[in-house]
Design a protein around this motif. Structure first.
Motif, short mmCIF file in Angstrom:
data_model
loop_
_atom_site.label_atom_id
_atom_site.label_comp_id
_atom_site.label_asym_id
_atom_site.label_seq_id
_atom_site.Cartn_x
_atom_site.Cartn_y
_atom_site.Cartn_z
N ARG A 50 102.54 14.10 42.58
CA ARG A 50 102.07 12.96 41.81
C ARG A 50 100.55 12.95 41.68
NH1 ARG A 50 104.39 9.27 44.58
NH2 ARG A 50 106.27 9.02 43.29
N SER A 79 111.72 9.44 53.21
CA SER A 79 110.89 9.75 52.05
C SER A 79 110.90 11.23 51.74
CB SER A 79 109.45 9.28 52.29
OG SER A 79 108.86 10.03 53.34
N SER A 100 102.94 18.21 51.01
CA SER A 100 103.29 17.14 51.95
C SER A 100 102.12 16.74 52.84
CB SER A 100 104.48 17.58 52.82
OG SER A 100 105.60 17.89 52.02
N SER A 146 98.60 8.79 46.33
CA SER A 146 99.82 8.67 45.54
C SER A 146 100.13 7.22 45.21
CB SER A 146 100.99 9.30 46.32
OG SER A 146 102.20 9.14 45.62
N ARG A 147 99.84 6.33 46.12
CA ARG A 147 100.09 4.91 45.87
C ARG A 147 99.14 4.35 44.82
NH1 ARG A 147 99.98 4.96 51.80
NH2 ARG A 147 102.13 5.16 52.54
N ARG A 191 104.68 8.47 57.68
CA ARG A 191 105.78 8.90 56.82
C ARG A 191 107.04 8.10 57.12
NH1 ARG A 191 105.64 15.54 56.52
NH2 ARG A 191 103.40 15.77 56.05
N SER A 213 108.46 13.73 51.02
CA SER A 213 107.01 13.79 51.18
C SER A 213 106.31 14.69 50.15
CB SER A 213 106.66 14.26 52.60
OG SER A 213 107.25 15.52 52.86
N HIS A 253 104.45 13.18 46.91
CA HIS A 253 103.11 12.60 46.91
C HIS A 253 102.09 13.59 46.36
CE1 HIS A 253 104.57 9.14 49.07
NE2 HIS A 253 105.00 9.88 50.07
N TRP A 309 97.80 12.84 50.95
CA TRP A 309 98.25 12.63 49.58
C TRP A 309 98.86 11.23 49.43
CZ3 TRP A 309 95.84 15.67 46.73
CH2 TRP A 309 95.85 17.06 46.83
N GLN A 310 99.38 10.68 50.51
CA GLN A 310 100.13 9.41 50.41
C GLN A 310 99.26 8.25 49.92
OE1 GLN A 310 103.12 8.64 53.61
NE2 GLN A 310 102.27 10.49 54.55
#
Length: 890
Positions: A497, A489, A815, A823-824, A485, A491, A494, A819-820
């Motif tokens: 999204r 950000s 968070s 999310s990208r 993280r 969080s 993510h 998920w990150q």
């Protein structure tokens, strides 16, 4: 004539099959014209010679059934009453009407009168009549030429007693009826004649073609309006070389779309309370048709098939809307398509760059590790080497105790700081050197780490190597899949999204699969259920993306301006350049591949290429300018790209709000600062008001017009900017006022209760519209106008509470670290998910039985495949070009 005979055979076999098990006490031939019923244990079949009255009865039957009223068929032997079951009676009467009409028209197409004595048959046929076997004379010629009525026994005798005489007869019939035909029509007629002849002789290649043709199946009254055949069997099955011409007769799938009369539409779904009005409302302006997949000789094109069938079907109030033959619409060799070749070459070049960049990245990492493990040569009486090793996951220095090296070894876990390559660093990984590459001994002297000092210096890749490292799948993959993280950000965004992207895929999964369902009449009751309203209102997921976009652009813009010490022209230039370069390369690549490569990747009965292929070839430049929702919106390339156009347009006009807010933090005059802040806030509020007003106006004027709503409401920026503007206000609030706003526990609880209640209203309130007369134009317009900005307010509360640390379990779920990576990948998933759905749907070989569980099952498959393909595109296109941008700017 050949098409009439083929349809006669289709109907005869399908009716016989469908009626075989209708009654345990009634003969399965009792529903056929001129058939004999069984009573008790009687199993003897009665067969009669054909009479003029039989033709008359067929004609009368056809006239009666043309209006789709229940009819009674008569014959010289017995009178058969169609079953009076209220559910099946209308449909059975239609089928029998079609059957009798085909038979009657077939007889009339051969003879001009109904009297065998006055028929004008070819002389060669008349001369052959007495030479035929008795069994064939009593069944075949009456059936083919004299108006006879077939039954199961006569058909069986034909199959058992056919000899080599039949091809000669059919050849004479062909020669007597093909005068004046074009070369193509004559070829088609000859191939059809050969096909039917061999079919009656039970030859395997003809049986394969017949087997590959679709047959009317079950659930027609439930909306099963497509009769699939076996596409692959038809194209790949056996063929025949005509010995007379040397021409190969091969099968081709032709989809015959038949427009049913209103009476038939009214019957579909009649048992479930779904009638013609509901069906038409559901499909909008789309014309409903029966789609029959027939395997026919390839020489018969769609024009000849349509003209041949239309002359027959018009007598029973049916219209051939269109005929699509696969051989006419299939794509040619890839080598003949310059666009496809260009897309493949581009993909190959990018793939090679990724391989080279990844190999170079791994080589640099390996050689750096070896350089740091070169053994030392100190004096053995001063120090003992026990082990030398390094780890690249920590940072630190070699430890000393009382001026002496640790006795555990010369270098004990020296922790080195690594700057990752890939997306953050186009030049690749760099290792931070410690102590200049030398070690300090207890006596104060120094011993070189290696003899070659050049090898101890920091490795600096050359320009070409740095370009290749931008394409490294190793470094880019590490960055994409990283779960670390950033301190600044937000969080929780993510999770929002990823869940919103899944919501988009769920709605599109339902919409794309309804075209090939077996139980179409069940769709409307399901869509009116309470739980299904979440899918029906899934368009709110797009408003969630607009909200997030407005929030992030404001939050990051104000943060960067504050960090740079004020607003500068350079920042504004890069504001637009970076956004365009961030979105456009992968967007253009998807359009390129979708237009030219995807048509060659799949195949099916009706698959040629995406429906908007021509639009993409003509209007791709409009998409690259992000104005495809304003210019030629009815010819949009990639229909779902309207969202990208809106998002870019919002981004371009956002500085009207951002610049006053950014300048307000630079000026010292209190009054001027307040005026600038108020200006930015008022502009954002004005956007919200304009959005509400325009949505209400255009929704009212396009009520129940699906196309009008999409063109004038759903895709227009002045109707969709409301959630984006609300997101901008929330972003400004988080950046400047987050720590200054205090909310009591009571107000927090009240806020969460209201947020949940309002979210439920936005997603489930339309259930009330499905009951009774509905809301009407006023109620529906009010809901469509307000539910999008209200949904954005719910999101504003959730995000603000999570950012202030008061989100509780909601913040914990949204968070989640994993998920990150997903999310990208949401941008790529949005671009490709409908490509996967369209290719899968248009290449289907059979109908599906729709249930909500089945849709959820398919939904998870589409989600997984969308994110997998998105990751591949990120490695191939998106991440490398982002690194090239950073390399150029640096």
């Amino acid at each position: 004539m050949e098409f009439s005979r083929l349809f006669l055979l289709f109907f005869f076999l399908s009716i016989h099959r469908s009626s075989a098990g209708s009654s345990s006490t009634t003969d399965h031939r009792s529903s056929l014209p001129n058939s004999t019923s069984m009573s008790g244990s009687e199993t003897t079949h009665t067969t009669t010679e054909t009479s003029p009255q039989s033709v008359t009865s067929l004609s009368n039957s056809a006239e009666n059934t043309s209006s789709f009223q229940p009819a009674t068929t008569t014959s010289p032997v017995t009178t058969t009453q169609i079953p009076s079951n209220t559910t099946t009676q209308p449909l059975r009467s239609i089928i029998f009407g079609l059957y009798n009409t085909f038979l009657n028209v077939f007889m009339n197409s051969i003879s001009n009168t109904t009297s065998p004595s006055t028929q004008k048959l070819p002389l060669s046929v008349l001369s052959m009549q007495n030479k035929l076997p008795e069994q064939m004379r009593n069944s075949l010629l009456p059936l083919l030429m004299e108006g006879g009525t077939p039954d199961l026994e006569s058909i069986t005798r034909i199959f058992k007693n056919l000899t080599d005489v039949l091809p000669s007869i059919l050849k004479v019939l062909y020669l007597s009826n093909t005068s004046g035909l074009t070369t193509e029509e004559r070829t088609c007629s000859e191939d059809m004649d050969t096909y039917l002849t061999d079919l009656l002789q039970m030859k395997m290649w003809a049986l394969n073609m017949f087997d590959a043709s679709g047959k009317p199946g079950t659930a027609i009254m439930e909306g099963a309006m497509t009769f699939f055949g076996n596409f692959d069997e038809c194209l790949d099955g056996a063929s025949k070389v005509d010995p007379a011409t040397g021409r190969e007769i091969k099968g081709d799938t032709c989809v015959v779309s038949i427009s049913p009369p209103p009476q038939m539409l009214a019957m579909i779904g009649g048992g479930g309370g779904v009638g013609q009005k509901d069906i038409i409302e559901w499909f909008g302006s789309q014309k409903m048709t029966f789609n029959w997949h027939l395997c026919l000789p390839r020489s018969c094109g769609s024009r000849m098939v349509q003209s041949g069938l239309q002359s027959r079907l018009s007598q029973v109030n049916l219209t051939v809307a269109r005929v699509v033959c696969h051989s006419e619409i299939k794509n040619g060799p890839v080598s003949n398509d310059s666009g496809a070749v260009g897309a493949i070459v581009l993909t190959a070049i990018l793939g090679c760059m990724v391989l080279l960049g990844s190999g170079l990245d791994l080589y640099i990492r390996a050689t750096k590790d070896r350089r740091r493990k070169v053994p030392l040569s100190p004096r053995k009486d001063e120090v003992k080497l026990t082990e030398i090793f390094t780890t690249l996951d920590h940072s630190g220095e070699t430890t000393f105790t009382n001026g002496k090296i640790d006795t555990n070894g010369l270098i004990e876990n020296p922790r080195l700081n690594i700057v990752n390559g890939g997306i953050d660093n186009p030049a690749g990984p760099e290792v931070q050197e410690t102590n200049g590459g030398q070690l300090v001994y207890p006596n104060g002297g120094q011993q070189p780490l290696t003899v070659n000092k050049e090898r101890d210096q920091k490795y600096k890749p050359k320009l070409l190597e740095r370009i290749l490292l931008c394409f490294s799948a190793v470094s880019n993959g590490e960055k994409i899949l990283s779960v670390k993280r950033s301190p600044a950000s937000i969080s929780c965004l993510h999770g929002i999204r990823v869940l919103s992207m899944s919501w988009v895929i769920l709605g599109h999964t339902f919409l794309n699969l309804i075209t090939n369902v077996e139980n179409g009449a069940d769709l409307l009751p399901i869509t009116k259920s309470f739980s299904f309203q979440v899918i029906m209102n899934g368009t709110l997921s797009v408003d969630t993306f607009f909200f997030l976009s407005g929030l992030l652009v404001t939050y990051l813009f104000l943060k960067e301006t504050e960090k740079a010490g004020g607003l500068k022209v350079k920042h504004m230039v890069m504001y637009y350049v970076h956004r365009y370069l961030r979105l456009t390369p992968v967007y253009a690549y998807v359009i390129f591949v979708y237009t030219f490569v995807v048509p060659y990747l799949v195949d099916g009965p009706t698959w040629t290429s995406p429906a908007d292929k021509t639009d993409c070839e003509n209007n791709w430049w409009i998409n690259m300018l992000y104005i495809n929702n304003l210019l030629r919106a009815d010819q949009m390339c990639i229909a779902w790209s309207w969202y990208l156009a809106n998002d870019m347009q919002f981004y371009f006009v956002a500085p009207v709000v951002l610049i006053p807010l950014a300048l307000s933090s630079q000026v010292k005059n209190t009054f001027t600062r307040k005026v600038l802040k108020l200006t930015g806030i008022c502009v954002a509020l004005a956007c919200i008001i304009i959005s509400i007003a325009c949505t209400g106006y255009y929704s009212y004027n396009n009520f129940q017009d699906i196309t009008g709503v999409f063109l004038h409401v759903y895709s227009k920026p002045w109707c969709r900017i409301g959630p984006f503007a609300i997101g901008m206000l929330v972003g400004y609030l988080i950046q400047t006022k987050k720590s200054k706003i205090k909310i009591s526990p009571f107000m927090q609880g009240l806020g969460w209760v209201l947020a949940v209640a309002v979210a439920g209203l936005c997603t489930l309130l339309t259930y009330d519209d499905t009951k009774g007369p509905g809301w009407g134009i006023d109620g529906r317009t009010a809901f469509d106008t307000l539910f999008r900005p209200v949904w954005a307010l719910v999101l504003a509360w959730v995000v603000f509470m999570c950012c202030t640390g008061k989100g509780g379990i909601v913040d914990w779920m949204l968070s989640w670290d994993w998920w990150q990576p997903l999310s990208r990948l949401t941008y790529g998933a949005y671009l490709v998910h409908l490509v996967l759905m369209i290719t899968e749907t248009l290449s289907m070989r059979s109908l599906i039985y729709y249930t909500q569980g089945y849709i959820v099952y398919r939904f998870f498959g589409f989600v997984c495949m969308s994110f997998i393909v998105s990751f591949m595109m990120a490695i191939l296109v998106e991440a490398p070009l982002l690194q090239l941008e950073k390399l150029v700017l640096s």
